[in-house]
Motif scaffolding. Structure first.
Motif, PDB file in Angstrom:
ATOM      1  N   ASP A 157       0.608  -1.164   0.203  1.00  0.00           N
ATOM      2  CA  ASP A 157      -0.227   0.048   0.869  1.00  0.00           C
ATOM      3  C   ASP A 157       0.899   1.191   0.674  1.00  0.00           C
ATOM      4  OD1 ASP A 157      -1.932   1.573   0.298  1.00  0.00           O
ATOM      5  OD2 ASP A 157      -1.894   1.674   2.484  1.00  0.00           O
ATOM      6  N   TYR A 158       1.897   1.314   0.956  1.00  0.00           N
ATOM      7  CA  TYR A 158       2.317   2.331   0.918  1.00  0.00           C
ATOM      8  C   TYR A 158       3.931   2.507  -0.185  1.00  0.00           C
ATOM      9  CZ  TYR A 158       1.745   2.064   5.760  1.00  0.00           C
ATOM     10  OH  TYR A 158       1.200   2.631   7.334  1.00  0.00           O
ATOM     11  N   ARG A 159       3.794   1.438  -0.892  1.00  0.00           N
ATOM     12  CA  ARG A 159       4.747   1.724  -2.143  1.00  0.00           C
ATOM     13  C   ARG A 159       3.523   2.101  -3.824  1.00  0.00           C
ATOM     14  NH1 ARG A 159       9.714  -0.165  -3.969  1.00  0.00           N
ATOM     15  NH2 ARG A 159       8.726   0.010  -5.941  1.00  0.00           N
ATOM     16  N   SER A 160       2.488   1.833  -3.007  1.00  0.00           N
ATOM     17  CA  SER A 160       2.138   2.588  -4.093  1.00  0.00           C
ATOM     18  C   SER A 160       1.756   3.923  -4.296  1.00  0.00           C
ATOM     19  CB  SER A 160       0.352   2.169  -3.911  1.00  0.00           C
ATOM     20  OG  SER A 160      -0.545   2.228  -2.773  1.00  0.00           O
ATOM     21  N   HIS A 161       2.271   4.476  -2.829  1.00  0.00           N
ATOM     22  CA  HIS A 161       2.076   6.671  -2.871  1.00  0.00           C
ATOM     23  C   HIS A 161       3.652   6.843  -3.176  1.00  0.00           C
ATOM     24  CE1 HIS A 161      -1.831   5.097  -1.251  1.00  0.00           C
ATOM     25  NE2 HIS A 161      -1.687   6.207  -1.100  1.00  0.00           N
ATOM     26  N   ILE A 162       3.881   6.504  -3.235  1.00  0.00           N
ATOM     27  CA  ILE A 162       5.387   7.275  -3.883  1.00  0.00           C
ATOM     28  C   ILE A 162       5.483   7.596  -5.193  1.00  0.00           C
ATOM     29  CG2 ILE A 162       7.760   6.349  -4.586  1.00  0.00           C
ATOM     30  CD1 ILE A 162       7.859   3.749  -3.255  1.00  0.00           C
ATOM     31  N   ASP A 163       6.092   8.963  -5.480  1.00  0.00           N
ATOM     32  CA  ASP A 163       6.218  10.088  -6.418  1.00  0.00           C
ATOM     33  C   ASP A 163       7.488   9.797  -6.838  1.00  0.00           C
ATOM     34  OD1 ASP A 163       6.159  12.095  -7.377  1.00  0.00           O
ATOM     35  OD2 ASP A 163       3.821  12.773  -7.086  1.00  0.00           O
ATOM     36  N   ILE A 164       7.392   9.083  -8.053  1.00  0.00           N
ATOM     37  CA  ILE A 164       8.783   8.982  -8.888  1.00  0.00           C
ATOM     38  C   ILE A 164       9.544  10.654  -9.424  1.00  0.00           C
ATOM     39  CG2 ILE A 164      10.535   8.489 -11.235  1.00  0.00           C
ATOM     40  CD1 ILE A 164       9.400   6.329  -8.575  1.00  0.00           C
ATOM     41  N   GLU A 165       8.678  11.309  -8.961  1.00  0.00           N
ATOM     42  CA  GLU A 165       9.056  12.686  -9.701  1.00  0.00           C
ATOM     43  C   GLU A 165       9.794  13.193  -8.280  1.00  0.00           C
ATOM     44  OE1 GLU A 165       8.403  16.334 -12.727  1.00  0.00           O
ATOM     45  OE2 GLU A 165       7.103  15.893 -10.397  1.00  0.00           O
ATOM     46  N   LEU A 168      14.889   7.373 -16.590  1.00  0.00           N
ATOM     47  CA  LEU A 168      14.983   6.486 -15.702  1.00  0.00           C
ATOM     48  C   LEU A 168      15.699   5.236 -15.773  1.00  0.00           C
ATOM     49  CD1 LEU A 168      10.936   6.990 -14.791  1.00  0.00           C
ATOM     50  CD2 LEU A 168      13.042   8.438 -14.136  1.00  0.00           C
ATOM     51  N   ASP A 169      15.806   4.913 -16.899  1.00  0.00           N
ATOM     52  CA  ASP A 169      16.149   3.355 -16.896  1.00  0.00           C
ATOM     53  C   ASP A 169      18.055   3.501 -16.867  1.00  0.00           C
ATOM     54  OD1 ASP A 169      16.967   4.397 -19.765  1.00  0.00           O
ATOM     55  OD2 ASP A 169      15.616   2.685 -20.878  1.00  0.00           O
ATOM     56  N   ALA A 170      18.745   5.634 -17.302  1.00  0.00           N
ATOM     57  CA  ALA A 170      20.117   5.222 -16.688  1.00  0.00           C
ATOM     58  C   ALA A 170      20.584   4.641 -15.685  1.00  0.00           C
ATOM     59  CB  ALA A 170      20.505   6.870 -16.848  1.00  0.00           C
ATOM     60  N   THR A 171      22.401   4.272 -15.824  1.00  0.00           N
ATOM     61  CA  THR A 171      21.788   4.190 -14.516  1.00  0.00           C
ATOM     62  C   THR A 171      23.034   5.634 -13.743  1.00  0.00           C
ATOM     63  OG1 THR A 171      24.652   3.743 -15.446  1.00  0.00           O
ATOM     64  CG2 THR A 171      22.749   1.573 -14.693  1.00  0.00           C
ATOM     65  N   LYS A 188      24.033  -1.877 -10.634  1.00  0.00           N
ATOM     66  CA  LYS A 188      23.787  -0.912 -11.688  1.00  0.00           C
ATOM     67  C   LYS A 188      22.669  -0.298 -10.840  1.00  0.00           C
ATOM     68  CE  LYS A 188      28.196  -0.213 -13.048  1.00  0.00           C
ATOM     69  NZ  LYS A 188      28.849   0.825 -13.290  1.00  0.00           N
ATOM     70  N   TRP A 189      22.431   0.473 -10.188  1.00  0.00           N
ATOM     71  CA  TRP A 189      20.777   1.400  -9.420  1.00  0.00           C
ATOM     72  C   TRP A 189      20.719   1.746 -11.074  1.00  0.00           C
ATOM     73  CZ3 TRP A 189      18.724   0.388  -4.668  1.00  0.00           C
ATOM     74  CH2 TRP A 189      19.232   0.523  -4.111  1.00  0.00           C
ATOM     75  N   THR A 190      19.392   1.965 -11.623  1.00  0.00           N
ATOM     76  CA  THR A 190      19.314   3.279 -12.372  1.00  0.00           C
ATOM     77  C   THR A 190      18.385   3.811 -11.508  1.00  0.00           C
ATOM     78  OG1 THR A 190      16.685   1.834 -12.478  1.00  0.00           O
ATOM     79  CG2 THR A 190      18.457   1.043 -14.218  1.00  0.00           C
ATOM     80  N   VAL A 191      18.704   4.806 -12.107  1.00  0.00           N
ATOM     81  CA  VAL A 191      17.683   6.357 -11.768  1.00  0.00           C
ATOM     82  C   VAL A 191      16.276   5.968 -11.161  1.00  0.00           C
ATOM     83  CG1 VAL A 191      16.496   8.096 -12.502  1.00  0.00           C
ATOM     84  CG2 VAL A 191      19.333   7.805 -13.172  1.00  0.00           C
ATOM     85  N   ARG A 192      15.937   4.960 -11.900  1.00  0.00           N
ATOM     86  CA  ARG A 192      13.787   4.754 -10.917  1.00  0.00           C
ATOM     87  C   ARG A 192      14.239   4.056  -9.703  1.00  0.00           C
ATOM     88  NH1 ARG A 192       8.927   4.137 -13.673  1.00  0.00           N
ATOM     89  NH2 ARG A 192      10.008   4.199 -16.039  1.00  0.00           N
TER      90      ARG A 192
END
Length: 464
Positions: free
Chosen positions: A298-306, A325-328, A352-356
Motif C-alpha cells: 500500500d505504501y509503495r503505491s504512494h511513492i512519487d518518482i518525481e 529513468l533507466d540510466a545508471t 548498477k542502480w538505475t535512476v528509477r
C-alpha cells in the motif's frame, strides 16, 4: 553481552520528510505539522515507547536542483513548506518528562553568540534534554538567500565549523563558573561578577570578546550529534561527536561508516567504542506478516518518482530530470551531498542502480533500509543489523504519520524488551545521562571541556 537497541524518531517540521509522496496516503497526518497537538501527540507516543529522542532534521534552503527550479518541490511537498524545528522543543518538552530533543542547526548561517543563547535557553526549558545535530549545510539555495553567491566549499565549511565549536564551547563551558549564580536576596546579589568571564575569542571567522548571556544550563553543552561521513566530516566527528547518524542502503555501507567513525574517534584520543551510532531505517510492521506486507505494498503505491528525484537531486547536486529513468547512476564528487550517491554505488559494487530504482528506494524512508515483517521478523532483522554492523540503534523514519511510530511502539518495542534488547524504563536526568549514564556534562576529556579562555584580572567583570 548483546547491545541494548536504541531508537530515535527521525522527523522534520514539514510535510512528508523522508517519504516523498506518502503525504497523499489517506491515513497520513503530516499535513498537521502546523498544529501543536500533532507534535505533543507524537512526543507522548515516543516517550511511551522509551525512545531516546525525537531527532529533528532541517534545511535552510529548498530543493531547486531538479529541473533547475523549486516547482517540483513545491508541487509534491518535498520538505517545503518548512518551519523552524527549535520552536517545537518547548511544546513537546511540556508534554513529556524524559524524551530527548535532537535539533538540526546549520552553523554556517548563524552567529555562534546568538546560537549559544538559543540552545542554552532550550536546555533550561527542557530540563537538560536538548541535543544538537551539527551540520554545515549542503544547499546553495540557502546560501543565496543569506547573501552569498553559493555555499562555502565542502572542506572549508568544516574548517569554519571547528572554530564555531570552539566559540560555543567557550561560551557554554567556560564563561560562567558553576557557582556564579548565588541568588542572595539578603545581600541583593544575583550573580557574582568575579565568576563570570569574557571569552575573548579572536579567530579567523569570529570575534566574540564578551560573556555568555545565559547562566549554566543543566547540560551546559547539548548532547552533540553529527551526521557527516565524508573524510573531512569523519575527522570533524572524531573531535566533536558524542553520537552520529549514518544512512546507507546495506549493511556493507553502514558497517564501513561505523568502523571508520570509531577508528577516527580512537585516533583522536577518545574512546571509539563510546561513540553512539544510529543508522536510518524504516520499519513497516503489523500484527502478522501478511498485514505488514499489505501495508508495504500500500505504501509503495504512494511513492512519487518525481518527488523522490527532486529530493535526490537536492541531496547530490545532480539534476536527475536530465537523465532517463533507466540510466545508471554513479558516484559524482560534488560539494552538495558527497555521501548520497556513494551510498548507492558502494552498497553492492556489482549492482548498477538505475535512476528509477534509486528514486523508488529513497521514496519510502530515504537512504536507509526498509524492514518489513511481523514483530518477531522485524526484531530479528534489527538484531542482525546491530550485531553485523556495530551500530547502536536506529533513527527511524516514518512512512505514514503517526501510524509508523505507533506500530513500532505497539509491536516492536515489546518484542525487543522480551528478548532483553530494549530498556524497560528511563533513568532520571539529562539526555546525556540517559544515553551514557555518566551525568549531564561533557566528559572531561572532550574538546569542549579542553578549550581555554583568558581570565586574567584585566578581563574580569568583578567590581573594583
Amino acid at each position: 553481552m548483546s547491545k541494548t537497541i536504541r531508537f530515535n524518531a527521525f522527523q522534520m517540521n514539514t510535510v512528508g520528510h523522508q517519504s516523498p509522496g506518502l503525504w497523499t496516503h489517506p491515513r497520513d497526518q503530516s499535513h498537521r505539522y502546523t498544529d501543536p497537538a500533532h507534535w505533543t501527540e507524537l512526543a507522548r507516543l515516543l516517550e511511551a515507547g522509551l525512545f531516546d529522542a525525537i531527532f529533528l532534521a532541517d534545511v535552510l534552503g529548498v530543493y531547486d536542483v531538479y529541473q533547475g527550479g523549486v516547482a517540483a518541490a513545491l508541487k509534491h511537498g518535498v520538505q517545503v513548506p518548512l518551519n523552524d524545528p527549535l520552536a517545537l522543543v518547548p511544546i513537546m518538552a511540556q508534554a513529556t518528562t524524559h524524551l530527548g530533543f535532537g535539533v538540526t542547526c546549520a552553523l554556517t548561517y548563524e552567529h555562534p553568540y546568538t546560537f549559544a543563547r538559543r540552545i542554552s535557553t532550550l536546555d533550561h526549558l527542557s530540563k537538560g534534554r536538548i541535543g544538537w545535530n551539527i551540520v554545515t549545510g549542503y544547499l546553495d539555495s540557502a546560501a543565496r538567500n543569506l547573501g552569498l553567491n553559493q555555499q562555502l566549499g565542502h572542506d572549508e565549511r568544516y574548517d569554519l565549523a571547528d572554530e564555531y565549536l570552539d566559540v560555543v564551547y567557550k561560551l557554554w563551558e567556560k564563561s560562567w563558573d558553576d557557582d556564579a549564580v548565588v541568588k542572595d536576596k539578603a545581600r541583593g546579589i544575583y550573580t557574582d561578577p568575579a565568576k563570570v568571564h569574557p571569552i575573548n575569542h579572536h579567530g579567523r571567522h569570529y570575534q566574540v570578546p564578551g560573556i555568555h548571556l545565559c547562566e549554566p544550563s543543566p547540560q551546559r553543552t547539548p548532547l552533540l550529534y553529527q551526521a557527516g561521513t565524508s573524510p573531512r566530516g569523519t575527522r570533524f566527528a572524531a573531535r566533536h561527536a558524542e553520537a552520529t547518524f549514518v544512512s546507507g542502503p546495506s549493511k556493507t555501507v553502514v558497517k564501513r561508516y561505523a568502523d571508520d567513525l570509531r577508528a577516527a574517534v580512537a585516533q583522536a584520543g577518545r574512546d571509539g567504542d563510546a561513540l553512539i551510532i544510529y543508522a536510518q531505517a524504516l520499519i513497516i510492521t503489523g500484527e502478522t506478516e501478511a498485514q505488514a506486507r499489505a501495508k508495504y505494498a500500500d505504501y509503495r503505491s504512494h511513492i512519487d518518482i518525481e518527488a523522490a528525484l527532486a529530493l535526490l537531486s537536492g541531496w547530490t547536486g545532480v539534476d536527475f530530470s536530465r537523465y532517463p529513468l533507466d540510466a545508471t547512476i554513479d558516484y559524482i564528487d560534488l560539494d552538495a551531498g558527497r555521501s548520497a550517491l556513494a551510498s548507492f554505488s558502494q552498497a553492492d559494487p556489482s549492482r548498477k542502480w538505475t535512476v528509477r530504482e534509486a528514486a523508488e528506494y529513497i521514496g519510502l524512508g530515504g537512504r536507509g533500509p526498509v524492514i518489513v515483517g511481523d514483530a518477531s521478523q522485524v526484531a530479528d532483522q534489527l538484531e542482525s543489523w546491530i550485531d553485523d554492523t556495530g551500530i547502536d540503534g536506529f533513527n527511524l523514519a516514518f512512512a505514514v504519520a503517526h501510524d509508523s511510530m505507533a506500530d513500532v511502539v505497539s509491536h516492536i518495542v515489546p518484542e525487543l524488551q522480551r528478548r532483553g534488547r530494549y530498556r524497560h524504563n528511563y533513568e532520571d536526568g539529562s539526555l546525556r545521562h540517559k544515553v551514557f549514564g555518566q551525568g549531564p556534562r561533557l566528559p572531561a576529556s572532550h574538546a569542549g571541556r579542553q578549550v581555554s579562555i583568558d581570565i586574567a584580572p584585566s578581563t574580569t567583570l568583578a567590581a573594583a
